[in-house]
Design a protein around this motif. Structure first.
Motif, PDB file in Angstrom:
ATOM      1  N   ALA A  46     -10.584  40.666  40.750  1.00 21.20           N
ATOM      2  CA  ALA A  46     -10.262  39.277  41.075  1.00 21.20           C
ATOM      3  C   ALA A  46     -10.034  39.077  42.574  1.00 21.20           C
ATOM      4  N   LYS A  47     -10.355  40.117  43.380  1.00 21.15           N
ATOM      5  CA  LYS A  47     -10.239  40.062  44.849  1.00 21.15           C
ATOM      6  C   LYS A  47      -8.791  39.916  45.312  1.00 21.15           C
ATOM      7  N   SER A 157     -15.078  42.450  36.705  1.00 20.56           N
ATOM      8  CA  SER A 157     -16.136  41.860  37.528  1.00 20.56           C
ATOM      9  C   SER A 157     -17.240  41.226  36.695  1.00 20.56           C
ATOM     10  N   LYS A 158     -17.340  41.650  35.426  1.00 19.29           N
ATOM     11  CA  LYS A 158     -18.386  41.126  34.548  1.00 19.29           C
ATOM     12  C   LYS A 158     -17.902  39.932  33.723  1.00 19.29           C
ATOM     13  N   ILE A 159     -16.609  39.898  33.455  1.00 22.11           N
ATOM     14  CA  ILE A 159     -16.051  38.829  32.620  1.00 22.11           C
ATOM     15  C   ILE A 159     -15.127  37.977  33.483  1.00 22.11           C
ATOM     16  N   PRO A 160     -15.501  36.745  33.767  1.00 26.37           N
ATOM     17  CA  PRO A 160     -14.684  35.887  34.640  1.00 26.37           C
ATOM     18  C   PRO A 160     -13.278  35.669  34.097  1.00 26.37           C
ATOM     19  N   HIS A 161     -12.310  35.685  35.005  1.00 28.71           N
ATOM     20  CA  HIS A 161     -10.906  35.388  34.696  1.00 28.71           C
ATOM     21  C   HIS A 161     -10.315  36.328  33.648  1.00 28.71           C
ATOM     22  N   GLU A 163      -8.438  38.761  34.142  1.00 30.26           N
ATOM     23  CA  GLU A 163      -7.057  39.109  34.481  1.00 30.26           C
ATOM     24  C   GLU A 163      -6.049  38.181  33.808  1.00 30.26           C
TER      25      GLU A 163
END
Length: 199
Positions: A46-47, A157-161, A163
């Motif tokens: 999530a950077k 990185s493959k599945i948005p959000h 976290e």
């Protein structure tokens, strides 16, 4: 504990210290281990963390912690066992057990919370060769810290959000790690070692 918030609060030095204490001290088993690695991976995806800094911090914490546990076992393990009225021959049985199952415990043990703290101490107590211990524990630390963190990073990185669902992920990850330890026979091995020591 909100592990994600904890990781962001303590930073890179904090995650190093957490892993170091958990793997190096027998009282460190209550600290977040697997959940910490998963949280770091998801936050990096999530950077919110830099993977290039987090991965070395986690690996170094585990390697140094394992060696601290080994030293403590080598220095104080036998006196503690003597105070527990260890019977003649029990220590030799413990040595044989670690000679047979020690390598497997060092490679897979990091995935099981209590074993992360106990196995290095036992290896030192039964006087496993330090070079052998160092190589095996380094490989185990590498597989655990880098593998679990990178897996979480890849999924994040493959599945948005992803976290946002960290609690469900941590719950599932903890269950899988515990199952891995059980399938590897570690609990049975522990009781096989503990039974003769207890008498």
């Amino acid at each position: 504990m909100d592990v994600s918030a904890y990781v962001q609060a303590v930073g890179y030095l904090g995650i190093f210290a957490t892993v170091f204490v958990e793997t190096g001290l027998l009282v460190g088993f209550f600290l977040p281990g697997d959940s910490l690695l998963i949280a770091v991976g998801l936050l990096a995806a999530a950077k919110k963390m830099q993977l290039s800094l987090a991965l070395p911090a986690l690996l170094l914490g585990s390697v140094l912690g394992n060696n601290l546990g080994y030293y403590l076992g080598r220095r104080w393990g036998l006196p503690l066992l003597r105070r527990a009225r260890l019977r003649p021959g029990d220590l030799e049985r413990a040595r044989r057990f670690m000679a047979r199952f020690g390598p497997l415990s060092l490679l897979i043990g990091p995935y099981v919370p209590v074993f992360r703290a106990v196995v290095p101490f036992l290896c030192g107590t039964v006087r496993m060769s330090w070079p052998r211990f160092f190589v095996l524990s380094f490989i185990g630390s590498l597989l655990w810290t880098q593998g679990l963190t990178l897996l979480a990073y890849y999924l994040g990185s493959k599945i948005p959000h992803l976290e946002r669902y960290i609690y469900l992920i941590l719950l599932g990850g903890g269950g899988l790690c515990g199952a891995a330890g059980g399938l590897a026979g570690l609990p049975g091995g522990w009781f096989a070692l503990a039974r003769p020591l207890r008498g």
